[in-house]
Write an enzyme that holds these catalytic residues in place. Sequence first.
Site, PDB file in Angstrom:
ATOM      1  N   CYS A 839      24.348   2.605   5.518  1.00  0.00           N
ATOM      2  CA  CYS A 839      24.833   3.865   5.769  1.00  0.00           C
ATOM      3  C   CYS A 839      24.905   4.117   7.091  1.00  0.00           C
ATOM      4  O   CYS A 839      25.904   3.774   7.762  1.00  0.00           O
ATOM      5  CB  CYS A 839      23.517   4.864   5.139  1.00  0.00           C
ATOM      6  SG  CYS A 839      24.089   6.694   5.072  1.00  0.00           S
ATOM      7  N   HIS A 964      22.507   3.053  -0.585  1.00  0.00           N
ATOM      8  CA  HIS A 964      20.995   2.861  -0.438  1.00  0.00           C
ATOM      9  C   HIS A 964      20.216   1.933  -1.524  1.00  0.00           C
ATOM     10  O   HIS A 964      19.483   2.486  -2.026  1.00  0.00           O
ATOM     11  CB  HIS A 964      20.335   4.126  -0.050  1.00  0.00           C
ATOM     12  CG  HIS A 964      21.069   4.825   1.147  1.00  0.00           C
ATOM     13  ND1 HIS A 964      20.319   4.618   2.203  1.00  0.00           N
ATOM     14  CD2 HIS A 964      21.860   5.937   1.205  1.00  0.00           C
ATOM     15  CE1 HIS A 964      20.770   5.612   3.119  1.00  0.00           C
ATOM     16  NE2 HIS A 964      21.981   6.223   2.661  1.00  0.00           N
ATOM     17  N   GLU A 966      17.879   0.170  -0.605  1.00  0.00           N
ATOM     18  CA  GLU A 966      16.470  -0.020  -0.067  1.00  0.00           C
ATOM     19  C   GLU A 966      15.650   1.114  -0.652  1.00  0.00           C
ATOM     20  O   GLU A 966      14.489   0.860  -0.581  1.00  0.00           O
ATOM     21  CB  GLU A 966      16.420   0.047   1.429  1.00  0.00           C
ATOM     22  CG  GLU A 966      16.734   1.187   2.013  1.00  0.00           C
ATOM     23  CD  GLU A 966      18.061   1.691   2.255  1.00  0.00           C
ATOM     24  OE1 GLU A 966      18.444   2.814   2.651  1.00  0.00           O
ATOM     25  OE2 GLU A 966      19.087   1.162   1.691  1.00  0.00           O
TER      26      GLU A 966
END
Length: 999
Positions: A839, A964, A966
């Site tokens: 990001c 994302h 993670e």
Amino acid sequence: TAISPFPGAATGSGGEIRDEAATGRGARFKAGLTGFSVSNLRIPGFEQPWERDYGRPGRIASALDIMLEGPVGAASFNNEFGRPALAGYFRTLELAIDGDGARAEVRGYHKPIMVAGGVGAIRRDQITKRDFAPGTRIVVIGGPAMLIGLGGGAASSMASGEGEETLDFASVQRDNPEMQRRCQEVIDRCWQLGDANPIQSLHDVGAGGLSNAIPELIDGAERGGTFDLRAIPNDDPGMSPMEIWCNEAQERFVLAIADVDMQRFAAICARERCPFADLGEATELRHLRVIDPLDETLPVDLPMSLLLGNPPSMHRRVERRAPPAHRLALGNVDLADAARRVLRLPGIADKTFLITIGDRSVGGLSARDQMVGPWQVPVADCAVTAGGFQAYTGEAMAIGERATSALIDAPASGRMAVAEAIMNIAAAPIAELTDVALSANWMAACGHPGEDARLYDTVRAVAMELCPALGIAIPVGKDSLSMKTVWREADGEHAVTAPLSLVVSAFAAVTDIRRTLTPALRVDVGASELWLVDLSAGRLRLGASALAQVHGQLGTECPDVDDPAALGAFFEALQRLNAEGLVLAYHDRSDGGLFVTLCEMAFAGHTGIRIDLDAMGNDALAALFAEELGAVIQIRSDDRQKVLSRMAQSPTLAGNVHRIGAPSDDDRLQFVHGGAMLMNVSRAELQRVWRETSYRMQALRDDPECAREEFDRVDDPTTRPLHASLRFDPQEDVCAPFIGVRRPRVAILREQGVNGHVEMAAAFDRAGFEAVDVHMTDILDGRVSLADYHGMAACGGFSYGDVLGAGGGWASSIMFNERSRVAFGEFLARDDTFALGVCNGCQMLAHLAELVDGAEHWPRFVRNRSEQFEARLVMVEVGDSPSLFFTGMQGSVLPVPVAHGEGRVEFRNDADRAAVNRSRLVCLRYVEAAGETALRYPANPNGSVEGITGLTTPDGRVTILMPHPERVFRSVQHSWYPDGWGEDGPWLRMFRNARVWLG
């Protein structure tokens, strides 16, 4: 919907949106909720066209403008600060009652309400503020003083239109989420030191500014204090001493720090780039002195007992006023027309336009957001967050409000607000009803005839009767008691008065986040049935219902909590049924009645239903649209006797549980009464009607072509739901051979404004790394050397507020400093290191392409095609690339969250695009659920060419991604995931691959 979790949210153009809720704060502000109440919007199907009306100069903003602009500002704050916005409500109202024509009283929300709040977590040993000794330093952290909020108390206590423009302007808050982020990081670094926490006491700066925060801070330790007025950071030197001391500039905290800890505290502030100032010291004498060294005066010099003494109680003489006596006239209502009107009402219609602009996955602890099921339909009853990155316990929150009913029976509206919050949060596994805590936010037009008495009666009914009967408490809340708008035009004075509006937020500990129920009907579990649990014992009151509102009526009798024991019994029964796995889907009966409840369940399940209303009495219209307490559950046909026996154990529920139908495989919604077919319509047709309000709002606010593409998906037969097609086993731990060998160090890199570092660290930690928090100041000041690390992960967020473009400020802080430019160049040139940018970190590394070998053809990332921040769960395909992170994952298709405003890939030229394809540097692409590359919105949420959303280098060591992964390395972190997934989510493989690569 979108939310600013701290005071000072947003304003419409000329209108007012005020933060009306107590804000939950703790060591970690984890999740937010919001609500909006405005006057009626223009609803498709009525006479007015959907177009923006900016109004004439000097006029208040229209409801449409407020709902187009206000939520975006609130969402922008919360997105940048970095907390998930997981629940909300949206209410519109404008009714003429108590009279005819010009004599009618208009009730509604010309003075809008914005409710903000949330739930946090705090360590037990950090709960209590410590006493502190004389000589303790009192410091302020955060932004400077500015000419803000000096009309605050006065302005908010006036009905709109009674004050002056200058007073209103002085009352408006201006937010700074990046500064709030820096303050939060300082506080986090301090409390994480445990017993060595240098903060002895803390107070946020809100109403009254420092003039309130500092005295309350020192009074908590039974101290006085002496302070230097000119030590207060100040961006407006022209302010008077009163303005400096009393302004309400936000994003500030006052702290008590022992003198011996000041140097250590200053170092923490410097590392986080958080301004702070030493204002003075606590004294033994309980006296407050503020010194102005500029002219050697004492602007404040008074005993603390005078400042914070007990004021006399307020006494008000009020009179009760009878409610309106206009009975409902619905005899000529056409059912098909009524159904469509109700589905378009903003409080009932699809609220995607409010939800997708707010980040819901930041922090990596969201387990249940608004979007439900593989079709991602926004109908969740409550929000749920995990208590940690390894926990299955967590927290739930939900909202309840029934403000329109207050025009008929204010105490009933208060009781129903509490009950709705409980019915919503009941979808989460909660041990006992007594574990639920409430926050009550009261809005009323005090001084208006009858309203003070209604407020008194409702507070008594809720706080002294219903809640004690249920065994629950209301420990916090807030109020705004000036909910009336007055203005003058050529034809005279006009006024709009809001109803008494109680908004209840419910919070509770969750025993198992995996067992949270949703409204999505299941069609993959064999034969099943739909049962209505009717907590009204057959009552079908239509007063203040959505059906009445869309026909411009109110009525004389509204729903109420007639039997609190039945509510408690239902909560207990549902929890037992859920624990035993007997409930497939759950949705409470609320706005729009049983009809909307069933529609939303069918929309979320993408299925038809056949409903028989005979058990609900002779009035089919009331059976469909009465908003009485109750809920619909889906159960397996084989489990019917078990479920009924559980319900029968409660005398208050026995006899009030009715089989009303079942899902059908023809994708049609059918309602039967007395053997006659009342309605037989396709699910797609009704869902398109329900979706239209959100589409119209998006088309006005965002890119209209994107809005149309999303709207057209509702009835597009080629559209497919989310799914996962994996080329690997996510439960295989490829790192197993390295357990106990060593934990390589990975730098979790962040700059000011970055907010995604905690979940990134958790993902790498799970994969066997030693994750180290590295701030850019550590590198710039020489405290940390990248030479000590084998991996680097640049995290998501809004570095420098992205004012220089996505990741531009962060990249500039690297490139324009000799030490950092050399450090990054040397790290990226090593052949034993890897780097991951996600990001904002992806955008930053794209700016550093000249330092990355093989990145010369990388694109830059620009504003999303939709012209809006996009937070969604989308499908991606892992490409056949050399990226070390995706070894063994190539060809897999699976969902992943996105949350960004500038994620659209833009190549310098076609040659660069061809080069990255030719060299197989594209590692992730957006795809439709059917498998083809996604080019349409929102499957391609930012409009990236060829769906490109992740790239790597020829050697695979450096990878950049806009999504994302993670945030979803555990299965439970997904908004939806297939049955059969275990603890480890597929995206954990990325981080395990990095560990294997290092050997």
